[in-house]
Structure formats: structure tokens, C-alpha cells
Design a protein around this motif. Sequence first.
Motif, PDB file in Angstrom:
ATOM      1  N   MET A  26       7.318   5.241  -1.666  1.00 46.64           N
ATOM      2  CA  MET A  26       6.919   5.779  -0.353  1.00 46.64           C
ATOM      3  C   MET A  26       5.416   5.971  -0.296  1.00 46.64           C
ATOM      4  O   MET A  26       4.773   5.688   0.718  1.00 46.64           O
ATOM      5  CB  MET A  26       7.627   7.118  -0.087  1.00 46.64           C
ATOM      6  CG  MET A  26       9.066   7.001   0.358  1.00 46.64           C
ATOM      7  SD  MET A  26       9.715   8.578   0.967  1.00 46.64           S
ATOM      8  CE  MET A  26       9.887   9.514  -0.547  1.00 46.64           C
ATOM      9  N   LEU A  27       4.851   6.470  -1.399  1.00 48.77           N
ATOM     10  CA  LEU A  27       3.409   6.654  -1.465  1.00 48.77           C
ATOM     11  C   LEU A  27       2.692   5.326  -1.250  1.00 48.77           C
ATOM     12  O   LEU A  27       1.747   5.238  -0.449  1.00 48.77           O
ATOM     13  CB  LEU A  27       3.017   7.253  -2.818  1.00 48.77           C
ATOM     14  CG  LEU A  27       1.523   7.255  -3.140  1.00 48.77           C
ATOM     15  CD1 LEU A  27       0.762   8.171  -2.187  1.00 48.77           C
ATOM     16  CD2 LEU A  27       1.285   7.661  -4.592  1.00 48.77           C
ATOM     17  N   GLN A  28       3.136   4.299  -1.969  1.00 43.51           N
ATOM     18  CA  GLN A  28       2.483   2.994  -1.841  1.00 43.51           C
ATOM     19  C   GLN A  28       2.532   2.484  -0.404  1.00 43.51           C
ATOM     20  O   GLN A  28       1.524   2.021   0.144  1.00 43.51           O
ATOM     21  CB  GLN A  28       3.156   1.982  -2.774  1.00 43.51           C
ATOM     22  CG  GLN A  28       2.591   0.570  -2.643  1.00 43.51           C
ATOM     23  CD  GLN A  28       3.222  -0.394  -3.624  1.00 43.51           C
ATOM     24  OE1 GLN A  28       3.241  -0.127  -4.825  1.00 43.51           O
ATOM     25  NE2 GLN A  28       3.733  -1.531  -3.135  1.00 43.51           N
ATOM     26  N   ALA A  29       3.683   2.591   0.227  1.00 44.08           N
ATOM     27  CA  ALA A  29       3.836   2.119   1.602  1.00 44.08           C
ATOM     28  C   ALA A  29       2.976   2.932   2.569  1.00 44.08           C
ATOM     29  O   ALA A  29       2.398   2.388   3.520  1.00 44.08           O
ATOM     30  CB  ALA A  29       5.298   2.167   2.015  1.00 44.08           C
ATOM     31  N   ALA A  30       2.900   4.253   2.332  1.00 42.77           N
ATOM     32  CA  ALA A  30       2.092   5.103   3.210  1.00 42.77           C
ATOM     33  C   ALA A  30       0.601   4.808   3.042  1.00 42.77           C
ATOM     34  O   ALA A  30      -0.161   4.811   4.023  1.00 42.77           O
ATOM     35  CB  ALA A  30       2.368   6.572   2.910  1.00 42.77           C
ATOM     36  N   LEU A  31       0.182   4.557   1.808  1.00 48.50           N
ATOM     37  CA  LEU A  31      -1.221   4.200   1.582  1.00 48.50           C
ATOM     38  C   LEU A  31      -1.559   2.893   2.298  1.00 48.50           C
ATOM     39  O   LEU A  31      -2.601   2.775   2.960  1.00 48.50           O
ATOM     40  CB  LEU A  31      -1.502   4.068   0.084  1.00 48.50           C
ATOM     41  CG  LEU A  31      -1.532   5.363  -0.732  1.00 48.50           C
ATOM     42  CD1 LEU A  31      -1.588   5.055  -2.220  1.00 48.50           C
ATOM     43  CD2 LEU A  31      -2.723   6.236  -0.328  1.00 48.50           C
TER      44      LEU A  31
END
Length: 442
Positions: A26-31
Motif C-alpha cells: 500500500m505504501l508503494q502504491a501511495a508513493l
Amino acid sequence: MNAADLGLPVDVPSTALFTDQYELTMLQAALRGGTADRRSVFEVFTRRLPEGRRYGVVAGTGRVLDAVENFRFDAGVLGFLRERGIVDEPTLAWLADYRFSGDIWGYPEGEVYFPGSPILRVEGSFAECVLLETVILSILNHDSAIAAAASRMSAAAGDRRLIEMGARRTHELSAVAAARAAYVGGFSSTSDLAAGFRYGIPTVGTSAHAFTLLHDTERDAFRAQVESLGRGTTLLVDTYDVAEAVRTAVEVAGTELGAVRIDSGDLLLVAHRVRQQLDELGARDTRIVVTSDLDEYAIASLAAAPVDAYGVGTQLVTGSGHPTCSMVYKLVARAESADPQAPLRSVAKKSLGGKMSVGGRKWAARRVDADGVAEAEVVGTGPVPVELADRQLLVELVKGGDVVAREPLDAARERHRAALAGLPMSAIQLSRGEAVIPTEYA
């Protein structure tokens, strides 16, 4: 040296991997999508109490603060994530500098809670808050379940001492956390030395049946223990014949014998017989400790027995049938953009099956009646009513990434005692029922 700073060995070098993989994806996608920096508010709550329970107990808060401070992605952790291809290089670069810089508010440790209570509120960017979900829930769900069981057992025991002795019935690190939570919930000591070392909990222990069986006679075993540990020791008297063992124990240790422990049989009947025998032998001050698969119901059934202390293991460290509190960590508000001044927007999950959540950054207060007894848990998202302003429950735990509310474990223990005393008397009934006070939304 502060033993609490030494910690205990674990299989990973930090708390950062005490998480689920989807936190990082989720972090990667949000970044990549440009939403990672949106100001966000997450809350921990439970939709219901375990069946039959009338209140919950907040425990593990101090361990959460330690975990947040130690949530770091060092070279070893980053190497593992790179090797497995879990996240991409830009995300790894972001994680390398990770330090939680937001704010955390919550119910102080030892406080009681009810369905919908915002037990913990985590505020910061989406990226830094979402990573903490699993480790926070892991700690609070486990510790609060143990503390709730301990609280019920403590209420059933009244003024009699409770000894936590469940280390052999659970994971070795869970055992330490369980002993800590049990102490918050009212237990007075633990058999687990790691818990004593890590948290300063009083430790106790004398001998098992193996020590008696090691010797040619029970008398030899008792004599060896008394000569080593003194007359105030506790002798285990149910290896062979209880009555004969009690007689031998007093002959060896004298009437100054500290205590006898009974670990099997009809505890109610045996305790009465042992008490009568000890008194007849002149050992009127010798205490009786009972163990053997106790839970709150067994403890309550022994209320009329001449028992001085209870040792509890399996049922305590498994939450007495409820090993989790079903707490969840949900996004309840987020900003419209990454602009620090962007207003927060309430968000909530809407679904069937009882998994709906209430959006908005919440406050909580406990309304009391004219006698000072709690009558409702009031949760709201707007202004706090004037009459509840001094009854608010959330306190600041972390400010700008810095822990501001670390406290001695005894403070949480005393807070729980006071919180329980402020509930209706029916809170400590062991009969099945709903939450002792309702949750109202303002």
C-alpha cells in the motif's frame, strides 16, 4: 542499568517486520500515486466485546510506544525486502529514512473500554501511519485480552493474591507480555523471570513434583528445600498423600512454615481438610496456595475455601477462552491533498456483515451519574459538550514522533483498579451479559 532498556532477543532486528506485507505494498502504491503524504487519522477500536464480557481492559500501551520508537528499517531489513522483491527501490529509499513523526492519542493503559471506544488514535501522513497497523494491533489485541481475563480473575479472587504462571503454556515472548498484562489486570506476581527482568514484576517460585520425586522420601525433599530456602518456603504437598505430606511438612519446617501448595484433586474439599490439619498442628499462619487449571469461574467457586493465593497459567495466557479482542485499525479521516493545511474529510467503511465503521476524528468521555458511577461511554466527532470536558478519556502519548507519556507499570495497575471501581457493580459479575454501560454517539 535500566532492565527495561535491554529488551529481549527476537528473530528480526527491529519491530519494522512485525507487520503484514500489504502495509508495504500500500505504501508503494501511495508513493507512486501521490497520496502518501495526505494527512490521515487512524483509530483502533472494537465493534463488540468478546461474548459474555461486560468491559474490556486497555493493556500493552507501553509496549506499543516501545514498538513505535523501534520501528526502523535498517540495512538488514531493507536487504530482506530487496531480495524478496517486496517493494521497489524508491519505496526502499523512503523506508530507509522512516521515523514516525506524527501524534498518537489513546486511552491510558489500565483504563477500561467498550464497543466503539477510540482506544488509540494515530495521526500523521498516510504513509507513516499505515505501516504501524499490524504491530499495534498485535500488541493491543494480545495484551488487552490477557488483562481482561486477569481483571475478571482478580475480581473473583477478591483480596487473595494471584500468581501468573503460564509461561510454559504459550510462546516464550508472549509469556513475557502476558505476565505484564496480567500485572496490569490485578495479578501480584509472576513465575516468569524474563518478565521480572524486563518489567520489574515481582517473581515467585519454589519447587515442582520433580523435586519431590528426585528424593528417596518426601521428608528428604522437604528437608532439602527448607534447609536451602528457609522455613518461609512453600512446600508442594500433593505428590503422594496430602494429609501425610502436610504432617511431614510441619514436622520438618515447624509451625513457621510459610505455605503449602495444592495442585490437584477436589480443591475445595482438600483446602478445607488441609486448613483444619494445619490448625490442629499449630501452623495457623501457614498459607494455602492452590493451582491446577484455574480460571475465573474456578476461582469464584473457591471463595468459601480457606485459600490464600491462586496460581493461574493456561487460562490466563489464552485470555480465558478469548485470546483476542477483535480490535481493528481503521482510517477514519484524511486530507483532500498533501497540503498540510488541507482540511480533514471523514471516511468510513460501509459494508454488510457488521463490519461498518464510524468516520471522523473522535473524542471519548465517560458520563457518570450523581453518585459518580459510569452510565455511558460517549463518543463524538464534533465539539466536546461542556459537561463532559473534564471526563475525556484520550491522553497524548506521542507528540511529533516523541513519546510523552511513558509511565511505570504500577501506574497502569492502579489506574485499572480505579477504573473498575468506577463502573456499576454488575461489571464484575461472571454471568453472561452485555457491556455494562452503553456506547452513545454524540
